[in-house]
Design a protein around this motif. Structure first.
Motif, mmCIF file in Angstrom:
data_model
loop_
_atom_site.group_PDB
_atom_site.id
_atom_site.type_symbol
_atom_site.label_atom_id
_atom_site.label_comp_id
_atom_site.label_asym_id
_atom_site.label_seq_id
_atom_site.Cartn_x
_atom_site.Cartn_y
_atom_site.Cartn_z
ATOM 1 N N PHE A 176 42.889 34.834 44.311
ATOM 2 C CA PHE A 176 43.868 34.429 43.311
ATOM 3 C C PHE A 176 43.210 33.669 42.176
ATOM 4 C CE2 PHE A 176 47.309 36.056 45.582
ATOM 5 C CZ PHE A 176 47.207 35.709 46.919
ATOM 6 N N SER A 177 42.207 32.883 42.479
ATOM 7 C CA SER A 177 41.558 32.109 41.420
ATOM 8 C C SER A 177 40.765 33.006 40.485
ATOM 9 C CB SER A 177 40.649 31.044 42.031
ATOM 10 O OG SER A 177 39.630 31.643 42.815
ATOM 11 N N ALA A 178 40.148 34.053 41.019
ATOM 12 C CA ALA A 178 39.381 34.971 40.180
ATOM 13 C C ALA A 178 40.252 36.077 39.599
ATOM 14 C CB ALA A 178 38.236 35.599 40.983
ATOM 15 N N GLY A 179 41.427 36.251 40.175
ATOM 16 C CA GLY A 179 42.328 37.284 39.682
ATOM 17 C C GLY A 179 41.863 38.692 39.998
ATOM 18 N N ALA A 225 35.674 31.195 51.957
ATOM 19 C CA ALA A 225 35.502 30.249 50.847
ATOM 20 C C ALA A 225 34.654 30.906 49.772
ATOM 21 C CB ALA A 225 34.854 28.971 51.356
ATOM 22 N N SER A 226 35.270 31.823 49.065
ATOM 23 C CA SER A 226 34.565 32.621 48.071
ATOM 24 C C SER A 226 35.579 33.221 47.113
ATOM 25 C CB SER A 226 33.780 33.739 48.766
ATOM 26 O OG SER A 226 33.230 34.645 47.830
ATOM 27 N N THR A 227 35.093 33.676 45.965
ATOM 28 C CA THR A 227 35.957 34.424 45.048
ATOM 29 C C THR A 227 35.686 35.915 45.142
ATOM 30 O OG1 THR A 227 34.369 34.134 43.257
ATOM 31 C CG2 THR A 227 36.161 32.515 43.410
ATOM 32 N N SER A 228 34.760 36.304 46.014
ATOM 33 C CA SER A 228 34.443 37.725 46.157
ATOM 34 C C SER A 228 35.446 38.409 47.081
ATOM 35 C CB SER A 228 33.039 37.910 46.726
ATOM 36 O OG SER A 228 32.800 39.284 47.019
ATOM 37 N N VAL A 229 35.938 39.540 46.660
ATOM 38 C CA VAL A 229 36.872 40.316 47.489
ATOM 39 C C VAL A 229 36.152 41.408 48.255
ATOM 40 C CG1 VAL A 229 38.836 39.842 45.997
ATOM 41 C CG2 VAL A 229 37.439 41.886 45.585
ATOM 42 N N LEU A 230 34.825 41.422 48.146
ATOM 43 C CA LEU A 230 34.046 42.461 48.813
ATOM 44 C C LEU A 230 33.329 41.967 50.054
ATOM 45 C CD1 LEU A 230 32.540 44.185 45.656
ATOM 46 C CD2 LEU A 230 34.622 44.778 46.906
ATOM 47 N N LEU A 231 33.562 40.715 50.415
ATOM 48 C CA LEU A 231 32.907 40.159 51.596
ATOM 49 C C LEU A 231 33.333 40.875 52.866
ATOM 50 C CD1 LEU A 231 33.246 36.314 50.974
ATOM 51 C CD2 LEU A 231 31.182 37.700 50.742
#
Length: 122
Positions: free
Chosen positions: A53-56, A100-106
């Motif tokens: 949500f923070s990175a959109g 705890a990341s902004t990556s959606v590919l983890l």
């Protein structure tokens, strides 16, 4: 301790919809990548969708694109996975997880909740 809990699964017929929810304690979804995973009997776990949500940014599994939507209720600190046009092949235990990341590919997530079973009959 951080706890995640997925709920909302059930038995539905093909073509119907379900809204799965993921509630969390001790974390704010705004600060985490929230992923939805599923595991069908005899199959490996796969990531259905993930959102920061923070990175959109949002990721969806190809088979989920156009049918599944991740959204949230900020006040309730709850994330939803709306599953539309369900197919028998969507039958699985669905889990929510947080990283705890902004990556959606983890692939590796920091916290996992107990799953909720979705069964789609043909």
């Amino acid at each position: 301790d951080v706890q995640l809990q997925a709920s909302g699964g059930g038995l539905v017929q093909a073509g119907e919809s379900l809204r799965l929810s993921c509630a969390a304690s001790e974390i704010n979804f705004e600060d985490y990548a929230i992923g939805w995973f599923r595991q069908a009997p005899g199959k490996e776990r796969e990531k259905v969708g993930c959102v920061s949500f923070s990175a959109g940014v949002t990721y969806y599994l190809d088979s989920a694109k156009g049918r599944f939507i991740i959204s949230r209720d900020k006040e309730k600190n709850t994330v939803w996975l709306v599953t539309n046009k369900l197919k028998p092949e969507d039958t699985a235990v669905y889990y929510c997880a947080a990283a705890a990341s902004t990556s959606v590919l983890l692939r590796e997530m920091d916290y996992w909740g107990k799953g909720t079973l979705v069964t789609v009959s043909s």
